[in-house]
Design an enzyme around this catalytic site. Structure first.
Site, PDB file in Angstrom:
ATOM      1  N   SER A   1     -37.057 -47.357  24.275  1.00  0.00           N
ATOM      2  CA  SER A   1     -36.129 -47.179  23.162  1.00  0.00           C
ATOM      3  C   SER A   1     -35.685 -45.728  23.004  1.00  0.00           C
ATOM      4  CB  SER A   1     -36.773 -47.661  21.856  1.00  0.00           C
ATOM      5  OG  SER A   1     -37.898 -46.888  21.521  1.00  0.00           O
TER       6      SER A   1
ATOM      7  N   LYS B   1     -37.847 -47.895  11.963  1.00  0.00           N
ATOM      8  CA  LYS B   1     -37.339 -46.605  12.459  1.00  0.00           C
ATOM      9  C   LYS B   1     -36.352 -45.981  11.476  1.00  0.00           C
ATOM     10  CE  LYS B   1     -37.984 -47.748  17.350  1.00  0.00           C
ATOM     11  NZ  LYS B   1     -37.333 -48.057  18.628  1.00  0.00           N
TER      12      LYS B   1
END
Length: 803
Positions: free
Chosen positions: A656, A699
């Site tokens: 990611s 996140k």
């Protein structure tokens, strides 16, 4: 290119469940929940597996814990079993031929208990009546009659022998060694001296008569022994007749009652035969007992225990087929055992000490087992497969193989098995067994796969409300109003990380229901509202987020360096997720890149330091492919770069961060600064397409918390993959900040869109001649790489001249 269309509206940041779709005030009004929610595929497989009769079509239910695997199968089986016939009872009886191989008797349900009671009463009466037979007047008369008759015969034989002896000058004399013939002279026994004085002719005649008489004596003694043996036989036959006469009425009534049970009649026949063969043992023992201090002596007297019936499996209380869940599937709990009793230091056992296992109790029905528990218990899994293969349950002492000496024990005859076995486990266990155990695929042919998510449909929303109502009713909790139900369903979508899906992990939802009801009750409310659900969620986060808060403090006081303002070349904020057991949270990490002259290699510092996982390494290597495809078609890639997560001291895994790494590389090569107030997450492929990642909500919320602590400027935000739009289920604080314009979220599909947001400079697209537009990121990168290639070429020529 305008980037305004990439900025997300607040409405796209979450999915709202409309409480007005529910036609109730509280879940108290809802009917009971029937069936299982959102597991149509698994339920279809279970229905197929339960319907097919083949012994190999047992069921393996796989899924994550909490998805309702156990509760669903128990509910299905309990409902299904009620309409099925009750299986037979099983009894064990003594084996009169071998003694170590107890045999079973199979009876219709309820008959086993009757037989046991009847036989218990029979044995009681036998214990009372048989000894009385040997004390009765009739028995004594018969015995005396036989004895008298044979004594008369003995007397007649010896009288005849004595008469013959007298005629021939001899007499019978009894000695210690038996009967002896002694010669007689003038009415008295002949002495040795008198015998010596006889003439040789007299001696010869005397010896001849003595030899003939001795032969007659031997014949008489043989005849006496025959008479004694005949007397014993006649006495034994008489005793059998007397005992049989005494016990036959006791059996006769039971034989009529169980006339249709051939196996029971056979057992009664064997019992009677054995009793008649044990008459000597069954006589009353009136001998003295010597009791040792502190020790209880066993009771004296004949034993009739071997004629009892061990009611092994009793199904008379069942209302259908049995459904057995064995929580501790040890070998003996599954397959039964033979127990022992310690008496005077010796272990003894008999057929009455044979105890059933779960397979015996489930015979004719269903057995549910936890796969992990079966595998961690020695011998259980292999023995279970043997039972399925042989269609029988065999009771064995598996500890025999660990002993130095073999001990004599019972080996009961195996019971025929007809049972559907259901194993419950995780997908990992299923696929490991399928791959490495050839027998597994033979015996567990039906896979029922419980999904961890279900579709966000109106029907499933209504089913969720029914589940909440059923949980409140079952556990006597305060019921939820429609707003609380809607908020709970929204949290379920958050758990699934998909606006179009709900979580099937009902363990988590059930815990949330209990906690919200607790807070409502604590406030003295008569129902649970949405604020109580929010309070339960917040309280759970507070119980678990100590480490998250510690990291936030380190960022706030400057120990962990994270910039949320300004611009910097070759530096960007990447986003990662920490998973700590039952809690996960997002954290920004500073990522820096340095580029220099080289031969097209990317140095992953995390990998060199052994802190990088294989997926992260793959993501870094993809970047080389991206630069080769975009910029190295007309020149060699004379680039080397080092990539590093600053202040990272633990392992890094996942791809990611590959987008963030690529943005930082482009920034370094183009010498264009990146806005530090914008954080990035997403993976990238070799064509520059941005791919989805996990943990997007955590996140974004983690970075927002950092920006909030360091001060919101109105220019901060997060870039996410557009394919992650459906995953957004952000909390209220982030949504309100976006509505006010204090924080932004952009969704991109390509790297070019992301770099424009980060730098404020257009990325640029190739024209028909393959050239990049002036003053674009790609043009600056291309020019930098061209200069690197030319410089490397010049250095190469210089080396040749020097050579």
């Amino acid at each position: 290119m305008s980037i305004e269309h990439l900025r997300l509206d607040p409405q796209a940041l979450t999915w709202h469940c409309d409480p007005n779709q529910f036609e109730f005030e509280t879940t108290r009004e809802l009917p009971p929940l029937e069936g299982t929610i959102g597991q149509d595929r698994a339920l279809t497989a279970i229905d197929f597996g339960l319907g097919i009769k083949d012994s190999g079509f047992n069921i393996f239910i796989l899924g994550e814990p909490g998805t309702g695997r156990s509760s669903s199968i128990k509910k299905i089986l309990n409902s299904r079993s009620k309409g099925q016939p009750v299986p037979d009872d099983w009894c064990y009886v003594h084996d009169f031929e071998d003694g170590t191989r107890p045999d079973y008797i199979r009876l219709p349900a309820g008959k086993g208990q009757e037989l046991k009671k009847d036989v218990d009463r029979l044995v009681e009466r036998l214990t009372e009546e048989i000894p009385k037979v040997f004390e009765s007047k009739e028995y004594e008369e018969q015995k005396n009659k036989i004895s008298s008759e044979h004594q008369e015969k003995h007397k007649a034989l010896f009288q005849e022998l004595e008469h013959q002896a007298e005629e021939k000058g001899f007499m019978l004399q009894r000695t210690v060694s038996g009967l002896v013939l002694v010669p007689v002279k003038e009415g008295h026994p002949l002495s040795q001296e008198e015998y010596e004085e006889l003439s040789d002719q007299e001696k010869a005649e005397l010896d001849e008569r003595g030899t003939a008489l001795q032969n007659n004596l031997n014949d008489t003694l043989r005849e006496v022994r025959k008479l004694e043996e005949q007397a014993r036989r006649e006495t034994a036959e008489m005793e059998k007749e007397v005992v049989n006469y005494g016990m036959e009425p006791l059996f006769e009534e039971l034989e009529k009652k169980y006339a249709d049970q051939e196996r029971v009649l056979e057992h009664f026949k064997n019992c009677k035969k054995d009793i008649l063969g044990r008459i000597e043992e069954l006589r009353p023992n009136k001998g003295p007992q010597i009791a040792l201090p502190g020790m209880k002596m066993p009771e004296q007297g004949p034993s009739f225990e071997r004629y009892l019936v061990n009611l092994f499996v009793d199904n008379h209380q069942l209302e259908g087929a049995p459904v057995v869940y064995e929580a501790n599937p040890t070998y003996f709990n599954l397959f039964g055992r033979v127990e022992h009793v310690i008496q005077m230091g010796n272990a003894s056992t008999n057929f009455t000490m044979i105890k059933p296992g779960a397979l015996h109790r489930a015979n004719g029905g269903y057995l549910i087992l936890d796969c992990r528990e079966v595998l961690i218990n020695l011998f259980s899994y292999e023995a279970l497969k043997r039972c399925i293969r042989n269609k029988e349950v065999k009771i064995e002492d598996m500890t025999e193989q660990f002993r130095f000496l073999a001990t004599v024990t019972l080996k009961p005859r195996p019971v025929p098995l007809s049972c559907k076995i259901i194993l419950i486990g995780t997908p990992l266990l299923y696929y490991l067994l399928f791959q490495y155990d050839p027998d597994f695929r033979k015996f567990f042919k039906v896979k029922a796969d419980f999904d961890r998510m279900m579709r966000n449909t109106w029907e499933n929303t209504q089913q969720y409300a029914l589940f909440i109502g059923a949980k409140c009713t079952d556990e006597d909790l305060l019921h939820f109003d429609r707003q609380a139900v809607a908020r709970t369903i929204e949290h379920s979508a958050r758990l699934s990380e998909d606006q179009g899906k709900f979580s099937s992990c009902f363990l988590e939802i059930a815990n949330l229901i209990r906690e919200a009801a607790h807070y409502a009750e604590k406030e003295g409310c008569d129902r649970v509202g949405s604020k109580h659900v929010d309070l339960a969620i917040e309280a759970r986060v507070y119980r678990c987020n100590k480490i998250e808060e510690k990291i936030q403090e380190l960022i706030e006081d400057g120990t962990l360096l994270v910039d949320t303002e300004g611009e910097m070349t070759g530096q960007i904020n990447g986003l990662s997720v920490y998973q700590l057991g039952d809690y996960s949270f997002g954290k920004p990490s500073r990522l820096t890149v340095r580029t220099y002259l080289g031969k097209g290699s990317m140095v992953n510092i995390e990998r060199e330091a052994k802190l990088s996982g294989p997926i992260h390494d793959k993501g870094v290597m993809i970047l080389t492919g991206f630069f080769g495809e975009r910029f190295a078609q007309d020149k060699p890639l004379a680039l080397s770069a080092s990539i590093c997560f600053e202040q990272s001291y633990t392992g890094v895994e996942g791809d990611s961060a590959s987008c963030a790494e690529l943005y930082a590389l482009l920034s370094s090569l183009a010498d264009v600064p990146i806005k530090q107030g914008i954080a990035v997450t997403g993976s990238v492929n070799q064509h520059g397409k941005v791919q989805p990642i996990g943990g997007v909500n955590e996140k974004i919320e983690g970075y927002y918390a950092v920006c909030k602590v360091k001060g919101l400027t109105g220019e901060q935000g997060v870039i996410i993959p557009r394919s992650n739009l459906k995953s957004l289920m952000l909390d209220r604080d982030v949504r309100e900040a976006v509505e006010k314009g204090d924080f932004y979220i952009w969704a991109v599909e390509t790297v070019d869109e992301g770099i424009e947001i980060l730098t404020g400079m257009p990325a640029g697209e190739r024209d028909s001649d393959g050239k990049w537009p002036e003053s674009t990121i790609n043009q600056k990168v291309d020019q930098r790489l061209l200069k690197m290639a030319e410089t490397l070429h010049k250095f190469g020529k210089g080396d040749e001249k020097n050579g």
